[in-house]
Design a protein around this motif. Sequence first.
Motif, PDB file in Angstrom:
ATOM      1  N   THR A 513       0.795  -1.233   0.000  1.00 42.23           N
ATOM      2  CA  THR A 513       0.000   0.000   0.000  1.00 42.23           C
ATOM      3  C   THR A 513       0.825   1.278   0.000  1.00 42.23           C
ATOM      4  OG1 THR A 513      -0.107  -0.022   2.421  1.00 42.23           O
ATOM      5  CG2 THR A 513      -1.852  -1.182   1.243  1.00 42.23           C
ATOM      6  N   GLY A 514       2.136   1.178   0.133  1.00 39.04           N
ATOM      7  CA  GLY A 514       2.960   2.391   0.151  1.00 39.04           C
ATOM      8  C   GLY A 514       3.346   2.886  -1.220  1.00 39.04           C
ATOM      9  N   PHE A 515       2.991   2.154  -2.286  1.00 33.81           N
ATOM     10  CA  PHE A 515       3.359   2.516  -3.653  1.00 33.81           C
ATOM     11  C   PHE A 515       2.139   2.392  -4.563  1.00 33.81           C
ATOM     12  CE2 PHE A 515       6.908   0.656  -1.431  1.00 33.81           C
ATOM     13  CZ  PHE A 515       7.976   1.488  -1.714  1.00 33.81           C
ATOM     14  N   GLU A 516       2.087   3.267  -5.545  1.00 34.10           N
ATOM     15  CA  GLU A 516       1.032   3.158  -6.546  1.00 34.10           C
ATOM     16  C   GLU A 516       1.348   1.992  -7.484  1.00 34.10           C
ATOM     17  OE1 GLU A 516      -0.884   5.748 -10.268  1.00 34.10           O
ATOM     18  OE2 GLU A 516       0.562   6.673  -8.865  1.00 34.10           O
ATOM     19  N   TYR A 517       0.301   1.301  -7.936  1.00 32.06           N
ATOM     20  CA  TYR A 517       0.510   0.174  -8.833  1.00 32.06           C
ATOM     21  C   TYR A 517       0.253   0.594 -10.279  1.00 32.06           C
ATOM     22  CZ  TYR A 517      -0.032  -4.247 -11.292  1.00 32.06           C
ATOM     23  OH  TYR A 517       0.102  -5.279 -12.194  1.00 32.06           O
ATOM     24  N   THR A 535      12.718   1.231  -7.358  1.00 35.95           N
ATOM     25  CA  THR A 535      11.328   1.157  -6.897  1.00 35.95           C
ATOM     26  C   THR A 535      11.055   2.218  -5.843  1.00 35.95           C
ATOM     27  OG1 THR A 535      11.272  -1.211  -7.344  1.00 35.95           O
ATOM     28  CG2 THR A 535       9.603  -0.353  -5.849  1.00 35.95           C
ATOM     29  N   LEU A 536      12.029   2.501  -4.997  1.00 36.42           N
ATOM     30  CA  LEU A 536      11.837   3.513  -3.956  1.00 36.42           C
ATOM     31  C   LEU A 536      11.671   4.916  -4.527  1.00 36.42           C
ATOM     32  CD1 LEU A 536      14.496   2.316  -1.347  1.00 36.42           C
ATOM     33  CD2 LEU A 536      12.003   2.152  -1.132  1.00 36.42           C
ATOM     34  N   THR A 537      12.133   5.153  -5.757  1.00 39.70           N
ATOM     35  CA  THR A 537      12.084   6.501  -6.327  1.00 39.70           C
ATOM     36  C   THR A 537      11.039   6.661  -7.418  1.00 39.70           C
ATOM     37  OG1 THR A 537      13.799   5.930  -7.945  1.00 39.70           O
ATOM     38  CG2 THR A 537      14.530   6.822  -5.842  1.00 39.70           C
ATOM     39  N   MET A 538      10.548   5.560  -7.978  1.00 37.13           N
ATOM     40  CA  MET A 538       9.586   5.646  -9.072  1.00 37.13           C
ATOM     41  C   MET A 538       8.185   5.994  -8.542  1.00 37.13           C
ATOM     42  SD  MET A 538      10.990   5.244 -11.986  1.00 37.13           S
ATOM     43  CE  MET A 538      12.578   4.730 -12.647  1.00 37.13           C
ATOM     44  N   SER A 547       8.241  -7.328  -5.364  1.00 43.65           N
ATOM     45  CA  SER A 547       8.787  -8.562  -4.799  1.00 43.65           C
ATOM     46  C   SER A 547      10.274  -8.418  -4.499  1.00 43.65           C
ATOM     47  CB  SER A 547       8.562  -9.728  -5.770  1.00 43.65           C
ATOM     48  OG  SER A 547       7.177  -9.960  -5.950  1.00 43.65           O
ATOM     49  N   VAL A 548      10.999  -7.741  -5.391  1.00 40.35           N
ATOM     50  CA  VAL A 548      12.422  -7.508  -5.167  1.00 40.35           C
ATOM     51  C   VAL A 548      12.633  -6.647  -3.919  1.00 40.35           C
ATOM     52  CG1 VAL A 548      14.454  -6.321  -6.098  1.00 40.35           C
ATOM     53  CG2 VAL A 548      13.102  -7.829  -7.569  1.00 40.35           C
ATOM     54  N   LEU A 549      11.863  -5.572  -3.775  1.00 42.14           N
ATOM     55  CA  LEU A 549      11.994  -4.694  -2.616  1.00 42.14           C
ATOM     56  C   LEU A 549      11.605  -5.418  -1.331  1.00 42.14           C
ATOM     57  CD1 LEU A 549      12.482  -1.929  -1.324  1.00 42.14           C
ATOM     58  CD2 LEU A 549      10.114  -1.327  -1.917  1.00 42.14           C
ATOM     59  N   PHE A 550      10.494  -6.146  -1.355  1.00 43.81           N
ATOM     60  CA  PHE A 550      10.041  -6.869  -0.163  1.00 43.81           C
ATOM     61  C   PHE A 550      11.071  -7.917   0.269  1.00 43.81           C
ATOM     62  CE2 PHE A 550       7.959 -10.757   1.389  1.00 43.81           C
ATOM     63  CZ  PHE A 550       7.467 -10.287   2.596  1.00 43.81           C
ATOM     64  N   ALA A 551      11.599  -8.666  -0.680  1.00 47.19           N
ATOM     65  CA  ALA A 551      12.581  -9.690  -0.343  1.00 47.19           C
ATOM     66  C   ALA A 551      13.824  -9.072   0.295  1.00 47.19           C
ATOM     67  CB  ALA A 551      12.973 -10.477  -1.605  1.00 47.19           C
ATOM     68  N   TRP A 552      14.248  -7.933  -0.214  1.00 51.90           N
ATOM     69  CA  TRP A 552      15.412  -7.264   0.381  1.00 51.90           C
ATOM     70  C   TRP A 552      15.111  -6.818   1.810  1.00 51.90           C
ATOM     71  CZ3 TRP A 552      15.820  -2.031   1.863  1.00 51.90           C
ATOM     72  CH2 TRP A 552      17.093  -1.664   2.292  1.00 51.90           C
TER      73      TRP A 552
END
Length: 623
Positions: A513-517, A535-538, A547-552
Amino acid sequence: MKHVNMVALLAVLPLAIGIASSPQASSYPDDFLKWKEQTMSSYQAYKDERDKAFTDFLKKQWKEVDTQEGEVRDIKPKPVDMPVAKPKPVVVDDLPVVTIPKKIEPVLPKPDLPIASIPKPTTPIIDVKPDFDMPRGDRPRGDKPPVDIPTFEKPPFSEPDFDQITKTDPIFDQPQFNQPQLDQPQFDQPTPDTDFKPDRPIVEKPIIEKPAPIKIEPPKEIKLPEVKPKDPTPAPIVDDTPRIPPLALPVEPKAPSYTGKKYRFDFFGRKTTIIADKKLAKAIDRNYGAKAISKGWSDLSLSDYEPVLEQLNTTAKQYNLGDWGKVQLAFAFSKAMHPSNINAQSFTSWFLLVKQDYQARLAYNKQGVYLLVPAQQSLYEVTFFTFSGKRFYAVSPDGKPRDLGRVFTYDGEYPRAVTPVNMKDPLAFSDEKHYQRKDFKFKYDRQEYRLSLNVNPTRVNYLASYPQMDIDQYFISPVDTVTANDALDLFRPMLEGKSELEAVNLLLRFVQTGFEYQTDDQQFGFENYLFAEETLTMPASDCEDRSVLFAWLVRELLGLEVVGLDYPGHIAAAVAFSKPVSGDSIAFNGKKFTVTDPTYINATAGMTMPEVAGHQPKVVAIQ
C-alpha cells in the motif's frame, strides 16, 4: 621472417639515433637522414605487433550473419488492476520475536541531518551577583533550592580543677631538653593572689640563642701556567657528537600529468574529465566496410591511447564500477569526443574496450557500425547474434535498441581480449554525498506509519542504464549503505517486539500500500524490471519490482530466508519462518516457504493471488 626483420630493426635503431644525434651528423649524406626518418616511422608503426596483425586481420576476416531480435522474458501480460484481499485478523502465534540487526553507522550528508535539539535544564541557571553589604542570610540565591546545612552541638566543657592536678610521668614518651639557665632581671614581684586560677596552664617557651654568623672568605684566584703551543697552526676541531639522520618524511606521489585535449562530460551526475591525444578522436570513414574499419583501428592504435586507458581505470576505481559501468564509461567518453556521431561513438568504444581486454566485437552494414559484447548473464530485448554457442549483444551508447538485420562481423579475437561483461553490480557510486529524500506512509493493524528514506540519485540513474536481465539478478543486487541503514532505523521501532509473522505482515502491508501500482506498459511502454532502489524513487511499480523490494527488506531487517516465485505473468515471494505457518506454501531445498505476495493488496502471509492460485511457480533462489 617479419619477426626477424623487426628484431634487426630494433637492434640497429639505437645506433642510428646516436649517429644522427652526433655533431658529425651534418656531414653525412642526405640519404642517411631519409633512412633515419624511415626507420623511426617503421618503429612507430610496429610498436605493437598485435595492432599490425589485427589491422591485417580486419581487412579480410568478415562474414555476413543474421542477427536475432532480443528475447522477451514473459509473453503473458500482467493484470492491470490488482485484487484486494480481505484482511485477516492478527493471529497470536508462537513464532520467535524478530531480532533487528545493529546499524552500520553511515556518513550522512550534512544538509539532510536534522538539527539536534538541546534539552533545557530542569533548574535554570541564573547568574546572581551577591550584595556583600547585605547580611549573608538575606543574600539572594537565584532559583536554587536552599541547602540544608547540618548543625552540630558542642560537647559540654567543664573547667579543670588545677588543685587536683598532680605531676605525673607523661603518658607519651616525649623528648627531654636541657633548658639553658639565663640570668633574669630582678623586678618587684606583686603579691600573689592565691585565689587566681588561669584559664589555661602557662607554658614557658625556651629562649634559644642565635648562633654567631659564619664568615665566608672568597676563594683565592688560581693562576694556571701559560702553555705555549709547539705548532703555531691550531689543530682542527673534531666534533665527535653523534649525528641523528634527518627523519625521511613520506612523499605523496604526484598525480600523473597528461597532455592533450580535455574532454569534460557528465557521467550519471558526476562531472568527469579525460585528457586524450587528439589523434584518438579521429572518426571512422563513413564508407563503412572492412577497409574503413581496418584503417580506423590502425589510426587509433597509432595514437597515444595508453594515458586514456589509465584515466579510465582510475575513474572506474573511484566510482567503484563493475564491468557494465566500464562499458558505460567508454560510451560517455566516446560521446564527449564525437557528440553527434553515434557510429564514431560505437567504433571508439569498441577500440577502448578491446584494449581493456574485453571480448568486444564490431559489426557493420550500410547504415553504420555496431558494438557487440558477450555477457555472463542473459540479456533480454537486446539484438544479438551467436558465435560458437556464445551470444554477442548489440549495445548502443545512447541506450536505445538497434534493429540490425543482416550485418558483417568477424570471428576472431584481439590477443588477450577474451573477457565477457559481468553484469553484477559491485555497489557502484557508493561514495555519494548528496542524497534525496523519499516519503512513504501506510497503515497496518489500524495504525498509520510514516517514514522518509534517503536514496542515492546517482545510483538510481546508473541502474536505469542496465539492459533487462533475469529476475534473480534484481533479487541479489546490493542496496546503497545509507539507504539500507535508514530502513533499519525507521523500521526498527515498528518491528521490535513483534513475532516473525507479525513483522513479515507489516513489511508486506508497507510494500502493498505504500506505492502506486502500474504495469510496465502503463509506466514505460515496455517491460522494465526495477532494482530495489529504483522502486523507492519511481512513482509506481508492479509485481516484480515490489517482490524484489520486499525480499530485500525481509532479508536485511529480519534475517529470514526468502525466495522468489515466478508465475506466468506474475512475480511474488515466499518466506521461510522458524516454525510452520498456516496458509499456502511451497517446499524448496528441504524447507517450507510460506507464500508472501507484496502485490496482493492487504493479503497476509500464506495467501496466494486468485489469478495464479492454480499454477505451480518456478522458484527463484536468492543467494
